[in-house]
Design a protein around this motif. Structure first.
Motif, mmCIF file in Angstrom:
data_model
loop_
_atom_site.group_PDB
_atom_site.id
_atom_site.type_symbol
_atom_site.label_atom_id
_atom_site.label_comp_id
_atom_site.label_asym_id
_atom_site.label_seq_id
_atom_site.Cartn_x
_atom_site.Cartn_y
_atom_site.Cartn_z
ATOM 1 N N ALA A 1 34.852 -100.534 71.612
ATOM 2 C CA ALA A 1 35.891 -100.130 70.668
ATOM 3 C C ALA A 1 35.288 -99.524 69.401
ATOM 4 C CB ALA A 1 36.772 -101.324 70.321
ATOM 5 N N PHE A 2 34.131 -100.005 68.986
ATOM 6 C CA PHE A 2 33.452 -99.436 67.820
ATOM 7 C C PHE A 2 33.055 -97.996 68.090
ATOM 8 C CE2 PHE A 2 29.409 -98.398 65.749
ATOM 9 C CZ PHE A 2 29.763 -98.522 64.411
ATOM 10 N N PHE A 3 32.466 -97.733 69.259
ATOM 11 C CA PHE A 3 32.024 -96.373 69.568
ATOM 12 C C PHE A 3 33.204 -95.438 69.795
ATOM 13 C CE2 PHE A 3 28.273 -98.920 70.744
ATOM 14 C CZ PHE A 3 27.365 -98.323 69.894
ATOM 15 N N ALA A 4 34.364 -95.984 70.158
ATOM 16 C CA ALA A 4 35.561 -95.164 70.320
ATOM 17 C C ALA A 4 36.083 -94.657 68.978
ATOM 18 C CB ALA A 4 36.638 -95.962 71.042
ATOM 19 N N LEU A 5 35.673 -95.267 67.881
ATOM 20 C CA LEU A 5 36.084 -94.827 66.550
ATOM 21 C C LEU A 5 35.472 -93.477 66.174
ATOM 22 C CD1 LEU A 5 35.693 -98.182 64.581
ATOM 23 C CD2 LEU A 5 37.825 -97.109 65.305
ATOM 24 N N PHE A 6 34.398 -93.100 66.841
ATOM 25 C CA PHE A 6 33.668 -91.877 66.510
ATOM 26 C C PHE A 6 33.857 -90.839 67.603
ATOM 27 C CE2 PHE A 6 31.539 -95.440 64.536
ATOM 28 C CZ PHE A 6 31.407 -95.007 63.228
ATOM 29 N N ASP A 7 33.976 -89.597 67.183
ATOM 30 C CA ASP A 7 34.061 -88.484 68.133
ATOM 31 C C ASP A 7 32.637 -88.101 68.508
ATOM 32 O OD1 ASP A 7 35.017 -86.400 69.662
ATOM 33 O OD2 ASP A 7 35.068 -85.007 67.972
ATOM 34 N N GLN A 8 32.133 -88.690 69.590
ATOM 35 C CA GLN A 8 30.730 -88.512 69.968
ATOM 36 C C GLN A 8 30.576 -88.621 71.478
ATOM 37 O OE1 GLN A 8 28.698 -91.320 71.190
ATOM 38 N NE2 GLN A 8 30.480 -92.638 71.255
ATOM 39 N N ASN A 9 29.472 -88.113 71.991
ATOM 40 C CA ASN A 9 29.154 -88.254 73.410
ATOM 41 C C ASN A 9 27.742 -88.788 73.609
ATOM 42 O OD1 ASN A 9 27.706 -86.046 72.633
ATOM 43 N ND2 ASN A 9 28.617 -84.632 74.075
ATOM 44 N N LEU A 10 27.189 -89.414 72.597
ATOM 45 C CA LEU A 10 25.844 -89.975 72.660
ATOM 46 C C LEU A 10 25.825 -91.298 73.412
ATOM 47 C CD1 LEU A 10 22.868 -89.870 71.624
ATOM 48 C CD2 LEU A 10 23.653 -91.154 69.649
ATOM 49 N N HIS B 1 27.032 -95.865 58.879
ATOM 50 C CA HIS B 1 25.610 -96.219 58.795
ATOM 51 C C HIS B 1 25.176 -96.987 60.047
ATOM 52 C CE1 HIS B 1 25.394 -94.798 54.695
ATOM 53 N NE2 HIS B 1 26.472 -95.505 54.420
ATOM 54 N N LEU B 2 26.016 -97.893 60.498
ATOM 55 C CA LEU B 2 25.702 -98.627 61.738
ATOM 56 C C LEU B 2 25.562 -97.655 62.902
ATOM 57 C CD1 LEU B 2 28.148 -101.647 61.376
ATOM 58 C CD2 LEU B 2 25.653 -101.754 61.317
ATOM 59 N N PHE B 3 26.515 -96.733 63.030
ATOM 60 C CA PHE B 3 26.474 -95.764 64.120
ATOM 61 C C PHE B 3 25.241 -94.872 64.029
ATOM 62 C CE2 PHE B 3 27.487 -91.613 65.940
ATOM 63 C CZ PHE B 3 27.764 -91.982 67.241
ATOM 64 N N ASP B 4 24.912 -94.413 62.825
ATOM 65 C CA ASP B 4 23.745 -93.547 62.647
ATOM 66 C C ASP B 4 22.447 -94.267 62.992
ATOM 67 O OD1 ASP B 4 25.428 -91.515 61.853
ATOM 68 O OD2 ASP B 4 25.036 -91.778 59.708
ATOM 69 N N TYR B 5 22.305 -95.507 62.564
ATOM 70 C CA TYR B 5 21.086 -96.256 62.868
ATOM 71 C C TYR B 5 20.945 -96.482 64.370
ATOM 72 C CZ TYR B 5 20.647 -97.185 57.863
ATOM 73 O OH TYR B 5 20.508 -97.053 56.500
ATOM 74 N N ILE B 6 22.034 -96.784 65.038
ATOM 75 C CA ILE B 6 21.991 -96.969 66.496
ATOM 76 C C ILE B 6 21.650 -95.653 67.171
ATOM 77 C CG2 ILE B 6 23.393 -97.503 68.527
ATOM 78 C CD1 ILE B 6 24.916 -99.507 66.668
ATOM 79 N N GLY B 7 22.269 -94.572 66.728
ATOM 80 C CA GLY B 7 21.997 -93.260 67.316
ATOM 81 C C GLY B 7 20.559 -92.823 67.146
ATOM 82 N N LEU B 8 19.957 -93.152 66.011
ATOM 83 C CA LEU B 8 18.560 -92.793 65.788
ATOM 84 C C LEU B 8 17.595 -93.647 66.608
ATOM 85 C CD1 LEU B 8 18.607 -92.134 61.945
ATOM 86 C CD2 LEU B 8 18.326 -90.457 63.779
ATOM 87 N N ALA B 9 18.038 -94.809 67.047
ATOM 88 C CA ALA B 9 17.177 -95.677 67.856
ATOM 89 C C ALA B 9 17.152 -95.255 69.325
ATOM 90 C CB ALA B 9 17.637 -97.123 67.746
ATOM 91 N N ILE B 10 18.084 -94.410 69.728
ATOM 92 C CA ILE B 10 18.137 -93.928 71.110
ATOM 93 C C ILE B 10 17.219 -92.719 71.215
ATOM 94 C CG2 ILE B 10 19.637 -92.961 72.885
ATOM 95 C CD1 ILE B 10 21.947 -94.488 71.533
#
Length: 179
Positions: free
Chosen positions: A28-37, A117-126
């Motif tokens: 549900a958290f990742f559904a808040l963002f328009d992303q495909n990562l 910030h949470l989303f960005d930090y997770i995205g940078l760790a991938i």
């Protein structure tokens, strides 16, 4: 469905000391963002906020797994995430992002939303290239890194130094006599 304001931290009402927060990061958290990562995930975020009258220091500790798609086979797999990040927030005349981990907010700010910030930090760790674990070679040493060895030569690189004597710089002949 979660709302993005669940990740607001009410900084105006906090006293000047250390505060701790825990958040669950799921599909549900990742559904808040328009992303495909990221397809989804199951992570825990522990945030330690050290508030002073001039500075807010956020220490993010995020651990868990995210579901991503393999770039080679298009299979989905769970990628483990374990990270620690530091975010500094200072007070200033205008709101601005001064650096990757330094923000400036106006003194009257009531709440700070940390979802992005949470989303960005997770995205940078991938990693940029996401490979399913079955594509990694099994090594006897679990701490060993996968190493790519690059060679610009052909398969037969067995040349002797004596073959190089026919064409070369005459200055090297003096050094070759020292053998």
């Amino acid at each position: 469905m979660r709302k993005i304001n669940e990740f607001d931290i009410q900084i105006a009402t906090l006293s000047d000391k250390v505060h701790e927060y825990d958040f669950v990061i799921d599909d549900a958290f990742f559904a808040l963002f328009d992303q495909n990562l990221v397809n989804g995930g199951n992570l825990r975020a522990h945030i330690v906020l050290d508030k002073t009258d001039l500075l807010l220091q956020f220490e993010f500790k995020i651990s868990g797994t995210v579901n991503v798609t393999c770039d080679r086979s298009l299979d989905e797999f769970d990628y483990p995430i374990e990270l620690e990040e530091l975010l500094l927030v200072r007070y200033g005349a205008v709101e601005a992002e001064l650096d990757d981990n330094v923000l400036q907010i106006v003194p009257g700010t009531q709440a700070l939303n940390i979802a992005q910030h949470l989303f960005d930090y997770i995205g940078l760790a991938i990693p940029i290239k996401k490979l399913h674990p079955r594509f990694y070679e099994v090594d006897e040493d679990p701490d060993a890194e996968n190493i790519l060895i690059y060679s610009s030569g052909g398969l037969n690189q067995d040349t002797d130094d004596e073959d190089d004597d026919t064409a070369g710089d005459p200055r090297w002949d003096v050094l070759k006599k020292l053998k």
